[in-house]
Scaffold this motif. Structure first.
Motif, PDB file in Angstrom:
ATOM      1  N   GLN A  55       0.835  -1.204   0.000  1.00  0.00           N
ATOM      2  CA  GLN A  55       0.000   0.000   0.000  1.00  0.00           C
ATOM      3  C   GLN A  55       0.873   1.259   0.000  1.00  0.00           C
ATOM      4  O   GLN A  55       0.566   2.240  -0.672  1.00  0.00           O
ATOM      5  CB  GLN A  55      -0.917  -0.015   1.220  1.00  0.00           C
ATOM      6  CG  GLN A  55      -1.997   1.038   1.164  1.00  0.00           C
ATOM      7  CD  GLN A  55      -2.958   0.868   2.321  1.00  0.00           C
ATOM      8  OE1 GLN A  55      -2.554   0.908   3.475  1.00  0.00           O
ATOM      9  NE2 GLN A  55      -4.216   0.663   2.001  1.00  0.00           N
ATOM     10  N   ALA A  56       1.980   1.223   0.723  1.00  0.00           N
ATOM     11  CA  ALA A  56       2.909   2.354   0.760  1.00  0.00           C
ATOM     12  C   ALA A  56       3.521   2.598  -0.613  1.00  0.00           C
ATOM     13  O   ALA A  56       3.665   3.746  -1.047  1.00  0.00           O
ATOM     14  CB  ALA A  56       3.999   2.114   1.797  1.00  0.00           C
ATOM     15  N   GLU A  57       3.888   1.526  -1.314  1.00  0.00           N
ATOM     16  CA  GLU A  57       4.464   1.679  -2.651  1.00  0.00           C
ATOM     17  C   GLU A  57       3.437   2.231  -3.635  1.00  0.00           C
ATOM     18  O   GLU A  57       3.768   3.051  -4.498  1.00  0.00           O
ATOM     19  CB  GLU A  57       5.044   0.356  -3.141  1.00  0.00           C
ATOM     20  CG  GLU A  57       6.273  -0.096  -2.366  1.00  0.00           C
ATOM     21  CD  GLU A  57       7.431   0.888  -2.410  1.00  0.00           C
ATOM     22  OE1 GLU A  57       7.550   1.686  -3.374  1.00  0.00           O
ATOM     23  OE2 GLU A  57       8.252   0.859  -1.470  1.00  0.00           O
ATOM     24  N   ALA A  58       2.182   1.806  -3.508  1.00  0.00           N
ATOM     25  CA  ALA A  58       1.124   2.353  -4.360  1.00  0.00           C
ATOM     26  C   ALA A  58       0.938   3.841  -4.065  1.00  0.00           C
ATOM     27  O   ALA A  58       0.795   4.654  -4.982  1.00  0.00           O
ATOM     28  CB  ALA A  58      -0.187   1.595  -4.134  1.00  0.00           C
ATOM     29  N   LEU A  59       0.973   4.202  -2.786  1.00  0.00           N
ATOM     30  CA  LEU A  59       0.843   5.606  -2.410  1.00  0.00           C
ATOM     31  C   LEU A  59       2.011   6.419  -2.949  1.00  0.00           C
ATOM     32  O   LEU A  59       1.824   7.525  -3.456  1.00  0.00           O
ATOM     33  CB  LEU A  59       0.749   5.748  -0.892  1.00  0.00           C
ATOM     34  CG  LEU A  59       0.710   7.190  -0.382  1.00  0.00           C
ATOM     35  CD1 LEU A  59      -0.530   7.917  -0.893  1.00  0.00           C
ATOM     36  CD2 LEU A  59       0.771   7.212   1.133  1.00  0.00           C
ATOM     37  N   ALA A 135      -7.737  14.879   4.962  1.00  0.00           N
ATOM     38  CA  ALA A 135      -8.832  13.944   5.226  1.00  0.00           C
ATOM     39  C   ALA A 135      -9.767  13.956   4.027  1.00  0.00           C
ATOM     40  O   ALA A 135     -10.061  15.010   3.472  1.00  0.00           O
ATOM     41  CB  ALA A 135      -9.594  14.363   6.471  1.00  0.00           C
ATOM     42  N   THR A 136     -10.193  12.770   3.615  1.00  0.00           N
ATOM     43  CA  THR A 136     -11.159  12.653   2.528  1.00  0.00           C
ATOM     44  C   THR A 136     -12.209  11.621   2.936  1.00  0.00           C
ATOM     45  O   THR A 136     -11.913  10.690   3.684  1.00  0.00           O
ATOM     46  CB  THR A 136     -10.509  12.185   1.207  1.00  0.00           C
ATOM     47  OG1 THR A 136      -9.925  10.907   1.415  1.00  0.00           O
ATOM     48  CG2 THR A 136      -9.464  13.157   0.722  1.00  0.00           C
ATOM     49  N   PRO A 137     -13.427  11.770   2.442  1.00  0.00           N
ATOM     50  CA  PRO A 137     -14.440  10.754   2.725  1.00  0.00           C
ATOM     51  C   PRO A 137     -14.013   9.394   2.166  1.00  0.00           C
ATOM     52  O   PRO A 137     -13.498   9.308   1.059  1.00  0.00           O
ATOM     53  CB  PRO A 137     -15.683  11.277   1.999  1.00  0.00           C
ATOM     54  CG  PRO A 137     -15.452  12.748   1.861  1.00  0.00           C
ATOM     55  CD  PRO A 137     -13.968  12.905   1.684  1.00  0.00           C
ATOM     56  N   SER A 138     -14.225   8.369   2.934  1.00  0.00           N
ATOM     57  CA  SER A 138     -13.873   7.017   2.492  1.00  0.00           C
ATOM     58  C   SER A 138     -14.639   6.621   1.237  1.00  0.00           C
ATOM     59  O   SER A 138     -14.195   5.761   0.478  1.00  0.00           O
ATOM     60  CB  SER A 138     -14.154   6.016   3.611  1.00  0.00           C
ATOM     61  OG  SER A 138     -13.356   6.326   4.734  1.00  0.00           O
ATOM     62  N   SER A 139     -15.758   7.257   1.001  1.00  0.00           N
ATOM     63  CA  SER A 139     -16.585   6.935  -0.165  1.00  0.00           C
ATOM     64  C   SER A 139     -15.963   7.381  -1.484  1.00  0.00           C
ATOM     65  O   SER A 139     -16.464   7.017  -2.546  1.00  0.00           O
ATOM     66  CB  SER A 139     -17.965   7.585  -0.013  1.00  0.00           C
ATOM     67  OG  SER A 139     -17.837   8.995   0.056  1.00  0.00           O
ATOM     68  N   PHE A 140     -14.852   8.131  -1.453  1.00  0.00           N
ATOM     69  CA  PHE A 140     -14.220   8.588  -2.687  1.00  0.00           C
ATOM     70  C   PHE A 140     -13.748   7.433  -3.559  1.00  0.00           C
ATOM     71  O   PHE A 140     -13.495   7.604  -4.729  1.00  0.00           O
ATOM     72  CB  PHE A 140     -13.049   9.522  -2.376  1.00  0.00           C
ATOM     73  CG  PHE A 140     -13.450  10.950  -2.182  1.00  0.00           C
ATOM     74  CD1 PHE A 140     -14.726  11.314  -1.795  1.00  0.00           C
ATOM     75  CD2 PHE A 140     -12.531  11.959  -2.369  1.00  0.00           C
ATOM     76  CE1 PHE A 140     -15.081  12.636  -1.606  1.00  0.00           C
ATOM     77  CE2 PHE A 140     -12.874  13.287  -2.195  1.00  0.00           C
ATOM     78  CZ  PHE A 140     -14.152  13.622  -1.809  1.00  0.00           C
ATOM     79  N   VAL A 154      -6.701   5.299  -2.145  1.00  0.00           N
ATOM     80  CA  VAL A 154      -5.302   5.724  -2.041  1.00  0.00           C
ATOM     81  C   VAL A 154      -4.998   6.770  -3.107  1.00  0.00           C
ATOM     82  O   VAL A 154      -4.397   7.808  -2.826  1.00  0.00           O
ATOM     83  CB  VAL A 154      -4.343   4.510  -2.154  1.00  0.00           C
ATOM     84  CG1 VAL A 154      -2.896   4.962  -2.287  1.00  0.00           C
ATOM     85  CG2 VAL A 154      -4.517   3.590  -0.949  1.00  0.00           C
ATOM     86  N   THR A 155      -5.435   6.518  -4.325  1.00  0.00           N
ATOM     87  CA  THR A 155      -5.212   7.471  -5.414  1.00  0.00           C
ATOM     88  C   THR A 155      -5.898   8.800  -5.125  1.00  0.00           C
ATOM     89  O   THR A 155      -5.301   9.870  -5.308  1.00  0.00           O
ATOM     90  CB  THR A 155      -5.731   6.887  -6.745  1.00  0.00           C
ATOM     91  OG1 THR A 155      -5.026   5.670  -7.015  1.00  0.00           O
ATOM     92  CG2 THR A 155      -5.530   7.859  -7.895  1.00  0.00           C
ATOM     93  N   ALA A 156      -7.129   8.758  -4.653  1.00  0.00           N
ATOM     94  CA  ALA A 156      -7.888   9.978  -4.373  1.00  0.00           C
ATOM     95  C   ALA A 156      -7.227  10.815  -3.289  1.00  0.00           C
ATOM     96  O   ALA A 156      -7.067  12.030  -3.445  1.00  0.00           O
ATOM     97  CB  ALA A 156      -9.323   9.636  -3.974  1.00  0.00           C
ATOM     98  N   ILE A 160      -5.601  14.686  -3.667  1.00  0.00           N
ATOM     99  CA  ILE A 160      -6.076  15.796  -2.838  1.00  0.00           C
ATOM    100  C   ILE A 160      -4.933  16.352  -1.994  1.00  0.00           C
ATOM    101  O   ILE A 160      -4.794  17.568  -1.849  1.00  0.00           O
ATOM    102  CB  ILE A 160      -7.282  15.353  -1.987  1.00  0.00           C
ATOM    103  CG1 ILE A 160      -8.459  15.082  -2.924  1.00  0.00           C
ATOM    104  CG2 ILE A 160      -7.640  16.392  -0.938  1.00  0.00           C
ATOM    105  CD1 ILE A 160      -9.610  14.355  -2.290  1.00  0.00           C
ATOM    106  N   TYR A 161      -4.089  15.481  -1.454  1.00  0.00           N
ATOM    107  CA  TYR A 161      -2.930  15.917  -0.675  1.00  0.00           C
ATOM    108  C   TYR A 161      -2.039  16.834  -1.523  1.00  0.00           C
ATOM    109  O   TYR A 161      -1.616  17.900  -1.081  1.00  0.00           O
ATOM    110  CB  TYR A 161      -2.140  14.700  -0.187  1.00  0.00           C
ATOM    111  CG  TYR A 161      -1.048  15.038   0.795  1.00  0.00           C
ATOM    112  CD1 TYR A 161      -1.253  14.910   2.159  1.00  0.00           C
ATOM    113  CD2 TYR A 161       0.212  15.467   0.359  1.00  0.00           C
ATOM    114  CE1 TYR A 161      -0.251  15.214   3.069  1.00  0.00           C
ATOM    115  CE2 TYR A 161       1.212  15.771   1.254  1.00  0.00           C
ATOM    116  CZ  TYR A 161       0.981  15.645   2.612  1.00  0.00           C
ATOM    117  OH  TYR A 161       1.982  15.960   3.503  1.00  0.00           O
TER     118      TYR A 161
END
Length: 172
Positions: A55-59, A135-140, A154-156, A160-161
């Motif tokens: 997950q870190a590598e994808a981020l 912070a983003t809604p989990s529904s993104f 993760v992409t969303a 936004i970050y």
């Protein structure tokens, strides 16, 4: 002197670039006075150390691409580098409801991305820092039952970050 600077740079990055004693603000990130960033990099080693390797590598890939898009007009110069150190990624369990109330869970679920933008000079010295929590809604990420939802989340949050970071840092 070069050896000392390289050693300090490596030690600082290896230790996760511990936060300074006081709270940093965007004003702690100096203006480039029209100069462009030499490069942009994302450091996710703290996440990998927490056991979030894939997950870190994808981020890292998503955030690097998002930062390159967001800062496209500020990249390619001889100035310092922009290094974003990510310390935390929290993807909340998303049950598909953002309504608070009886029988519908605990209300809105948010995902969080915590990091710090560092302005790193050519000799590895930290010229400025700016912490940021997004912070983003989990529904993104779309429907919670879709297996690709978590990857889209993760992409969303990376996109936004990057956009918020661009807004927060000095323009020139």
């Amino acid at each position: 002197m070069r050896r000392l600077a390289a050693g300090l740079r490596g030690a600082a990055l290896a230790l996760g670039l511990a936060a300074s004693g006081g709270a940093a603000r965007a004003s702690d990130f100096p203006s480039l006075n029209g100069e462009r960033f030499a490069d942009v990099r994302v450091d996710v080693r703290p996440l990998i150390a927490q056991g979030n390797g894939p997950q870190a590598e994808a981020l890292r890939a998503d955030l690097t691409a998002a930062l390159r898009r967001s800062f496209a007009d500020r990249l390619g110069g001889r100035g310092p580098s922009l290094v974003v150190l990510i310390r935390g990624l929290s993807l909340r369990p998303y049950a598909g409801s953002d309504r608070a109330g009886r029988g519908f869970g605990g209300g809105t679920q948010n995902d969080y991305l915590e990091g710090e933008a560092l302005l790193v000079g050519r000799r590895g010295e930290i010229l400025g820092r700016h912490p940021q929590l997004t912070a983003t809604p989990s529904s993104f990420g779309g429907a919670w039952y879709d297996p690709a939802s978590e990857r889209r989340r993760v992409t969303a949050i990376a996109e936004i970050y990057a956009e918020w970071l661009r807004r927060q840092l000095p323009v020139d």
